[in-house]
Enzyme design. Structure first.
Site, mmCIF file in Angstrom:
data_model
loop_
_atom_site.group_PDB
_atom_site.id
_atom_site.type_symbol
_atom_site.label_atom_id
_atom_site.label_comp_id
_atom_site.label_asym_id
_atom_site.label_seq_id
_atom_site.Cartn_x
_atom_site.Cartn_y
_atom_site.Cartn_z
ATOM 1 N N ASP A 15 97.977 89.488 58.052
ATOM 2 C CA ASP A 15 98.679 88.721 57.027
ATOM 3 C C ASP A 15 97.698 87.844 56.262
ATOM 4 O O ASP A 15 98.070 87.166 55.299
ATOM 5 C CB ASP A 15 99.835 87.913 57.605
ATOM 6 C CG ASP A 15 99.422 86.919 58.687
ATOM 7 O OD1 ASP A 15 98.210 86.833 58.985
ATOM 8 O OD2 ASP A 15 100.306 86.233 59.230
ATOM 9 N N SER A 16 96.426 87.888 56.653
ATOM 10 C CA SER A 16 95.364 87.274 55.856
ATOM 11 C C SER A 16 95.292 87.879 54.464
ATOM 12 O O SER A 16 94.639 87.326 53.579
ATOM 13 C CB SER A 16 94.014 87.435 56.563
ATOM 14 O OG SER A 16 93.794 88.785 56.937
ATOM 15 N N ASP A 49 99.981 93.031 61.486
ATOM 16 C CA ASP A 49 100.422 91.652 61.711
ATOM 17 C C ASP A 49 101.914 91.514 61.427
ATOM 18 O O ASP A 49 102.421 92.064 60.432
ATOM 19 C CB ASP A 49 99.663 90.690 60.792
ATOM 20 C CG ASP A 49 98.597 89.899 61.531
ATOM 21 O OD1 ASP A 49 98.618 89.891 62.769
ATOM 22 O OD2 ASP A 49 97.740 89.309 60.856
ATOM 23 N N LYS A 99 100.923 92.864 65.873
ATOM 24 C CA LYS A 99 100.304 91.648 66.408
ATOM 25 C C LYS A 99 101.145 90.445 66.014
ATOM 26 O O LYS A 99 101.613 90.369 64.872
ATOM 27 C CB LYS A 99 98.878 91.471 65.869
ATOM 28 C CG LYS A 99 98.181 90.202 66.406
ATOM 29 C CD LYS A 99 96.732 90.107 65.965
ATOM 30 C CE LYS A 99 96.582 89.673 64.520
ATOM 31 N NZ LYS A 99 97.086 88.286 64.281
ATOM 32 N N GLU A 137 101.484 85.991 66.612
ATOM 33 C CA GLU A 137 100.743 84.791 66.983
ATOM 34 C C GLU A 137 101.532 83.946 67.973
ATOM 35 O O GLU A 137 102.757 83.852 67.898
ATOM 36 C CB GLU A 137 100.427 83.960 65.733
ATOM 37 C CG GLU A 137 99.507 84.667 64.752
ATOM 38 C CD GLU A 137 99.170 83.796 63.550
ATOM 39 O OE1 GLU A 137 99.497 82.596 63.565
ATOM 40 O OE2 GLU A 137 98.572 84.324 62.591
ATOM 41 N N GLU A 157 91.037 83.335 68.531
ATOM 42 C CA GLU A 157 90.487 82.825 67.275
ATOM 43 C C GLU A 157 90.056 81.368 67.423
ATOM 44 O O GLU A 157 90.825 80.524 67.887
ATOM 45 C CB GLU A 157 91.499 82.940 66.135
ATOM 46 C CG GLU A 157 90.940 82.442 64.810
ATOM 47 C CD GLU A 157 91.766 82.818 63.595
ATOM 48 O OE1 GLU A 157 91.417 82.381 62.480
ATOM 49 O OE2 GLU A 157 92.777 83.549 63.758
#
Length: 281
Positions: A44-45, A83, A113, A115, A182
């Site tokens: 999602d970056s 993501d 993925k 978070e 991270e």
């Protein structure tokens, strides 16, 4: 060889490092795949690298699916991880499973993925139970940037270090097949990598992880506005692209491009007919 959940686990067990890159489009995915990269993260970056936002928070499910489809078409051997964007899994377990299913079904990717550590283990369990591999993401989690008060290293103090380790153990127990660490201190990342049976992939987390991931645009030197400390630039494509664009513009304006070599010369119309057309109109 096609990379899978099983081959990535085998790499950890054999002490072979995992190379992972973010990627958001078909053309780049083909190049990344040809280079032998093991895994591609459609992060999602993309909200920051492809859309110009200052955080990842505005990215939608629909946008992730569009970018993800393109990457999967270009990746023959690399394992593609999608993501789950902000608020696509936090509200409820049914929401998490449904959106994870959409990402897999509508893109063809191999895993999702999400978070968070212990707090999202119910979601991890539910998604895994639906037959979808889950990569966890702990430490600095960009979707929590507002809660953290910025993009900050996690696990520096004793209490934080214990919390990050406990998160890692929790997501493994919940069924995650891999975990991204991270902005975690290197010694802590190495300890976590030793404690877990599943692979760890670091970004700003030191060499002790089982693999590494970087954002393509960062490592290719395509953005000079901000370069994170953990980024190593392997090229200066931003400068090269700017020079190429400027040269093109100059040649167009000077009438130097296109030349005859860039034109289709064959025509079924002879010069006399074209002259007649000129006279007629």
């Amino acid at each position: 060889m096609k990379n899978t959940v099983a081959t990535l686990l085998a790499m950890k067990q054999q002490g072979e490092k995992i190379a992972m890159l973010t990627c958001y489009d078909y053309s780049t995915a083909r190049l990344v795949d040809a280079a032998g990269i093991n895994a591609i993260l459609v992060g999602d970056s993309l909200g920051m690298t492809m859309q110009g936002y200052t955080t990842t928070l505005p990215v939608t499910m629909e946008e992730m699916i569009i970018y993800g489809r393109s990457v999967v078409r270009g990746a023959q051997d690399a394992f593609v991880v999608m993501d789950m964007p902000f608020m696509s899994y936090q509200a409820s377990l049914p929401q998490a499973v449904e959106n994870a299913g959409r990402l897999i079904k509508e893109t063809g990717a191999g895993a999702v993925k999400l978070e968070g550590g212990a707090v999202v283990t119910p979601q991890i369990r539910a998604i895994v139970a639906a037959g979808i591999p889950v990569c966890a993401h702990i430490g600095m989690t960009p979707q929590s940037v507002n809660a953290f008060g910025g993009f900050k290293v996690q696990g520096k103090g004793e209490d934080q270090a214990r919390a990050v380790l406990e998160d890692a153990l929790a997501v493994e127990d919940a069924g995650a097949f891999m975990v991204v660490l991270e902005c975690v201190p290197p010694k802590l990342s190495a300890l976590i990598s030793k404690k877990l049976a599943i692979p760890t992939v670091g970004i700003g987390a030191g060499a002790g992880c089982d693999g590494q991931v970087l954002v393509c645009q960062d490592m290719l030197g395509m953005d000079d506005d901000f370069v994170p400390k953990f980024v190593k630039r392997y090229a200066a494509l931003g400068d090269a692209m700017t020079r190429a664009f400027a040269t093109y513009a100059a040649e167009v304006k000077a009438g130097e491009f296109p030349e005859d070599a860039h034109a289709y010369t064959k025509s079924d119309c002879d010069d006399n007919y074209l002259t007649q057309l000129d006279d007629d109109y």
